[in-house]
Design a protein around this motif. Structure first.
Motif, PDB file in Angstrom:
ATOM      1  N   ASN A  55       0.856  -1.180   0.000  1.00  0.00           N
ATOM      2  CA  ASN A  55       0.000   0.000   0.000  1.00  0.00           C
ATOM      3  C   ASN A  55       0.896   1.236   0.000  1.00  0.00           C
ATOM      4  OD1 ASN A  55      -1.753   2.146   0.661  1.00  0.00           O
ATOM      5  ND2 ASN A  55      -2.950   0.906   2.085  1.00  0.00           N
ATOM      6  N   SER A  56       0.549   2.240  -0.796  1.00  0.00           N
ATOM      7  CA  SER A  56       1.250   3.515  -0.795  1.00  0.00           C
ATOM      8  C   SER A  56       0.329   4.549  -1.439  1.00  0.00           C
ATOM      9  CB  SER A  56       2.585   3.404  -1.550  1.00  0.00           C
ATOM     10  OG  SER A  56       3.307   4.625  -1.488  1.00  0.00           O
ATOM     11  N   GLY A  57       0.857   5.716  -1.749  1.00  0.00           N
ATOM     12  CA  GLY A  57       0.010   6.732  -2.356  1.00  0.00           C
ATOM     13  C   GLY A  57       0.820   7.872  -2.940  1.00  0.00           C
ATOM     14  N   ILE A  58       0.170   8.631  -3.817  1.00  0.00           N
ATOM     15  CA  ILE A  58       0.762   9.811  -4.446  1.00  0.00           C
ATOM     16  C   ILE A  58      -0.095  11.010  -4.051  1.00  0.00           C
ATOM     17  CG2 ILE A  58       1.409  10.901  -6.632  1.00  0.00           C
ATOM     18  CD1 ILE A  58       1.215   7.925  -7.796  1.00  0.00           C
ATOM     19  N   PHE A  59       0.518  11.999  -3.432  1.00  0.00           N
ATOM     20  CA  PHE A  59      -0.207  13.173  -2.953  1.00  0.00           C
ATOM     21  C   PHE A  59       0.078  14.386  -3.832  1.00  0.00           C
ATOM     22  CE2 PHE A  59       0.655  10.453   0.707  1.00  0.00           C
ATOM     23  CZ  PHE A  59      -0.619  10.301   1.233  1.00  0.00           C
ATOM     24  N   TYR A  60      -0.888  15.283  -3.898  1.00  0.00           N
ATOM     25  CA  TYR A  60      -0.694  16.522  -4.644  1.00  0.00           C
ATOM     26  C   TYR A  60      -1.466  17.638  -3.962  1.00  0.00           C
ATOM     27  CZ  TYR A  60      -4.990  14.559  -6.739  1.00  0.00           C
ATOM     28  OH  TYR A  60      -6.229  13.979  -6.946  1.00  0.00           O
ATOM     29  N   LEU A  61      -1.011  18.882  -4.192  1.00  0.00           N
ATOM     30  CA  LEU A  61      -1.567  20.064  -3.525  1.00  0.00           C
ATOM     31  C   LEU A  61      -1.417  19.957  -2.001  1.00  0.00           C
ATOM     32  CD1 LEU A  61      -4.824  20.529  -5.666  1.00  0.00           C
ATOM     33  CD2 LEU A  61      -2.625  21.699  -5.941  1.00  0.00           C
ATOM     34  N   ALA A  62      -0.389  19.260  -1.570  1.00  0.00           N
ATOM     35  CA  ALA A  62      -0.169  19.022  -0.146  1.00  0.00           C
ATOM     36  C   ALA A  62       0.420  20.246   0.550  1.00  0.00           C
ATOM     37  CB  ALA A  62       0.761  17.826   0.049  1.00  0.00           C
ATOM     38  N   GLN A  63       0.126  20.363   1.849  1.00  0.00           N
ATOM     39  CA  GLN A  63       0.632  21.449   2.677  1.00  0.00           C
ATOM     40  C   GLN A  63       1.391  20.881   3.868  1.00  0.00           C
ATOM     41  OE1 GLN A  63      -0.066  24.719   1.513  1.00  0.00           O
ATOM     42  NE2 GLN A  63      -0.754  23.418  -0.180  1.00  0.00           N
ATOM     43  N   GLU A  64       2.336  21.659   4.370  1.00  0.00           N
ATOM     44  CA  GLU A  64       3.000  21.291   5.613  1.00  0.00           C
ATOM     45  C   GLU A  64       2.380  22.083   6.757  1.00  0.00           C
ATOM     46  OE1 GLU A  64       7.393  19.853   4.985  1.00  0.00           O
ATOM     47  OE2 GLU A  64       7.142  21.826   4.051  1.00  0.00           O
ATOM     48  N   SER A  65       2.348  21.453   7.921  1.00  0.00           N
ATOM     49  CA  SER A  65       1.667  22.063   9.060  1.00  0.00           C
ATOM     50  C   SER A  65       2.313  21.619  10.358  1.00  0.00           C
ATOM     51  CB  SER A  65       0.188  21.659   9.060  1.00  0.00           C
ATOM     52  OG  SER A  65      -0.444  21.993  10.267  1.00  0.00           O
ATOM     53  N   ASP A  66       2.410  22.544  11.289  1.00  0.00           N
ATOM     54  CA  ASP A  66       2.952  22.214  12.608  1.00  0.00           C
ATOM     55  C   ASP A  66       1.978  21.382  13.429  1.00  0.00           C
ATOM     56  OD1 ASP A  66       5.253  23.646  12.063  1.00  0.00           O
ATOM     57  OD2 ASP A  66       4.478  25.500  12.949  1.00  0.00           O
ATOM     58  N   THR A  67       0.710  21.386  13.031  1.00  0.00           N
ATOM     59  CA  THR A  67      -0.314  20.699  13.828  1.00  0.00           C
ATOM     60  C   THR A  67      -0.798  19.400  13.185  1.00  0.00           C
ATOM     61  OG1 THR A  67      -2.073  21.997  12.765  1.00  0.00           O
ATOM     62  CG2 THR A  67      -1.106  22.876  14.796  1.00  0.00           C
ATOM     63  N   LEU A  68      -0.440  19.154  11.936  1.00  0.00           N
ATOM     64  CA  LEU A  68      -0.868  17.939  11.245  1.00  0.00           C
ATOM     65  C   LEU A  68       0.346  17.063  10.966  1.00  0.00           C
ATOM     66  CD1 LEU A  68      -3.424  19.556   8.775  1.00  0.00           C
ATOM     67  CD2 LEU A  68      -3.922  18.319  10.890  1.00  0.00           C
ATOM     68  N   ASP A  69       0.319  15.829  11.489  1.00  0.00           N
ATOM     69  CA  ASP A  69       1.509  14.991  11.469  1.00  0.00           C
ATOM     70  C   ASP A  69       1.699  14.166  10.213  1.00  0.00           C
ATOM     71  OD1 ASP A  69      -0.749  13.589  12.099  1.00  0.00           O
ATOM     72  OD2 ASP A  69       0.114  12.483  13.789  1.00  0.00           O
ATOM     73  N   TYR A  70       0.640  14.007   9.394  1.00  0.00           N
ATOM     74  CA  TYR A  70       0.762  13.207   8.182  1.00  0.00           C
ATOM     75  C   TYR A  70       0.291  13.992   6.970  1.00  0.00           C
ATOM     76  CZ  TYR A  70       1.576   9.018  11.011  1.00  0.00           C
ATOM     77  OH  TYR A  70       2.098   8.102  11.882  1.00  0.00           O
ATOM     78  N   ILE A  71       0.933  13.760   5.862  1.00  0.00           N
ATOM     79  CA  ILE A  71       0.621  14.490   4.636  1.00  0.00           C
ATOM     80  C   ILE A  71      -0.807  14.226   4.171  1.00  0.00           C
ATOM     81  CG2 ILE A  71       1.511  12.719   3.077  1.00  0.00           C
ATOM     82  CD1 ILE A  71       2.676  14.979   1.360  1.00  0.00           C
ATOM     83  N   TYR A  72      -1.338  13.021   4.434  1.00  0.00           N
ATOM     84  CA  TYR A  72      -2.677  12.695   3.942  1.00  0.00           C
ATOM     85  C   TYR A  72      -3.774  13.512   4.647  1.00  0.00           C
ATOM     86  CZ  TYR A  72      -3.192   9.578   8.044  1.00  0.00           C
ATOM     87  OH  TYR A  72      -3.263   9.058   9.314  1.00  0.00           O
ATOM     88  N   LYS A  73      -3.419  14.173   5.734  1.00  0.00           N
ATOM     89  CA  LYS A  73      -4.392  15.017   6.418  1.00  0.00           C
ATOM     90  C   LYS A  73      -4.529  16.391   5.758  1.00  0.00           C
ATOM     91  CE  LYS A  73      -3.741  12.755  10.896  1.00  0.00           C
ATOM     92  NZ  LYS A  73      -3.421  12.940  12.327  1.00  0.00           N
ATOM     93  N   THR A  74      -3.740  16.632   4.700  1.00  0.00           N
ATOM     94  CA  THR A  74      -3.760  17.929   4.029  1.00  0.00           C
ATOM     95  C   THR A  74      -4.009  17.834   2.530  1.00  0.00           C
ATOM     96  OG1 THR A  74      -1.428  18.127   3.324  1.00  0.00           O
ATOM     97  CG2 THR A  74      -1.915  18.552   5.634  1.00  0.00           C
ATOM     98  N   ALA A  75      -4.008  16.613   1.942  1.00  0.00           N
ATOM     99  CA  ALA A  75      -3.922  16.540   0.483  1.00  0.00           C
ATOM    100  C   ALA A  75      -4.722  15.393  -0.116  1.00  0.00           C
ATOM    101  CB  ALA A  75      -2.454  16.371   0.075  1.00  0.00           C
ATOM    102  N   PRO A  76      -5.229  15.565  -1.334  1.00  0.00           N
ATOM    103  CA  PRO A  76      -5.809  14.443  -2.074  1.00  0.00           C
ATOM    104  C   PRO A  76      -4.729  13.392  -2.358  1.00  0.00           C
ATOM    105  CG  PRO A  76      -6.398  16.545  -3.082  1.00  0.00           C
ATOM    106  CD  PRO A  76      -5.334  16.833  -2.080  1.00  0.00           C
ATOM    107  N   GLU A  77      -5.164  12.140  -2.443  1.00  0.00           N
ATOM    108  CA  GLU A  77      -4.227  11.028  -2.654  1.00  0.00           C
ATOM    109  C   GLU A  77      -4.704  10.123  -3.774  1.00  0.00           C
ATOM    110  OE1 GLU A  77      -2.801   6.885  -0.407  1.00  0.00           O
ATOM    111  OE2 GLU A  77      -3.912   8.426   0.699  1.00  0.00           O
ATOM    112  N   MET A  78      -3.824   9.887  -4.737  1.00  0.00           N
ATOM    113  CA  MET A  78      -4.067   8.839  -5.729  1.00  0.00           C
ATOM    114  C   MET A  78      -3.521   7.542  -5.139  1.00  0.00           C
ATOM    115  SD  MET A  78      -2.897   8.601  -9.714  1.00  0.00           S
ATOM    116  CE  MET A  78      -3.637   7.401 -10.818  1.00  0.00           C
TER     117      MET A  78
END
Length: 249
Positions: A110-133
């Motif tokens: 299992n894995s994924g490709i993210f786009y339009l992702a943001q970095e955040s001091d309060t969100l620990d994983y990229i999938y909490k900010t971005a759509p995933e293929m």
């Protein structure tokens, strides 16, 4: 006459040999360069890539001798382990773009490709900010039968829109991917076929996200940014990427 036949046979052999040759991986053709494409991975170094929310490239990922960006399996799922985690191309954010790459997953992976992702001091994983293929071994991973109508199978917009038709290749084989984003319209193209098309920021989008798990992860998840990072997921399974290139639109 014999000479003509010989030359004809030689031409056929040379033609067959040329047709069997493949383009060198992790490079751009003259036509691609002229058309504005840029490589995000050179097949030799991790230049441009780093951990999500960090400034360095994780030791848990590697560049293989055959020119792939490889996340070795940890057997720990999203919990990962030391010096691992999701990575992103940190040199630039992209808004309207055409992304191309290839991926290969391990058995049960299992894995994924993210786009339009943001970095955040309060969100620990990229999938909490971005759509995933989604990247998945559809035959073995339980996620293939979870979700709704196949929306967690390879090529899908994870947990939201299923990939139709479902045309992912088996574990161990390379899949080609294209993701196009233009003024809120998004297309997932898998192995040459458009499998997902949707539109950000519309009432339909907001309703779909509201009924998903994402608001629990991030109340503002539906408000996807107009530009962001390209990312790749460490889900604890072996996965390989190559020929990562992008063209801004």
């Amino acid at each position: 006459m014999k000479q003509i036949l010989f030359l004809g046979a030689l031409a056929l052999i040379l033609s067959s040999a040329c047709s069997q040759q493949t383009k060198e991986n992790n490079t751009l053709t003259k036509e691609e360069k002229a058309d504005g494409w840029q490589l995000l991975f050179d097949g030799k170094t991790s230049d441009g890539w780093r951990n999500y929310n960090k400034s360095t490239f994780p030791a848990g990922w590697e560049i293989t001798e055959d020119g792939t960006l490889h996340c070795p399996g940890s057997g720990r799922g999203e919990a990962g382990g030391k010096d691992r985690g999701d990575i992103l191309y940190g040199d630039k954010k992209f808004g309207n773009f055409h992304l191309k790459l290839e991926w290969k997953i391990s058995e049960g992976g299992n894995s994924g490709i993210f786009y339009l992702a943001q970095e955040s001091d309060t969100l620990d994983y990229i999938y909490k900010t971005a759509p995933e293929m989604q990247v998945l071994d559809n035959e073995r991973h339980p996620d293939a039968k979870a979700g709704k109508d196949g929306n967690r199978m390879a090529g899908s917009l994870y947990d939201l829109y299923p990939a139709v038709p479902q045309n992912a290749k088996p574990a161990g084989e390379w899949n080609t991917v294209e993701i196009k984003v233009y003024k809120g319209s998004v297309w997932h193209i898998q192995n040459g076929e458009t499998v997902v098309e949707y539109h950000l920021w519309t009432p339909q989008w907001n309703d779909l996200v509201a009924g998903s798990k994402f608001p629990e992860l991030n109340p503002n998840w539906a408000d996807v940014a107009t530009e962001g990072y390209i990312g790749l997921q460490d889900h604890g399974d072996d996965v390989w990427f190559r020929n990562i290139k992008i063209k801004e639109l």
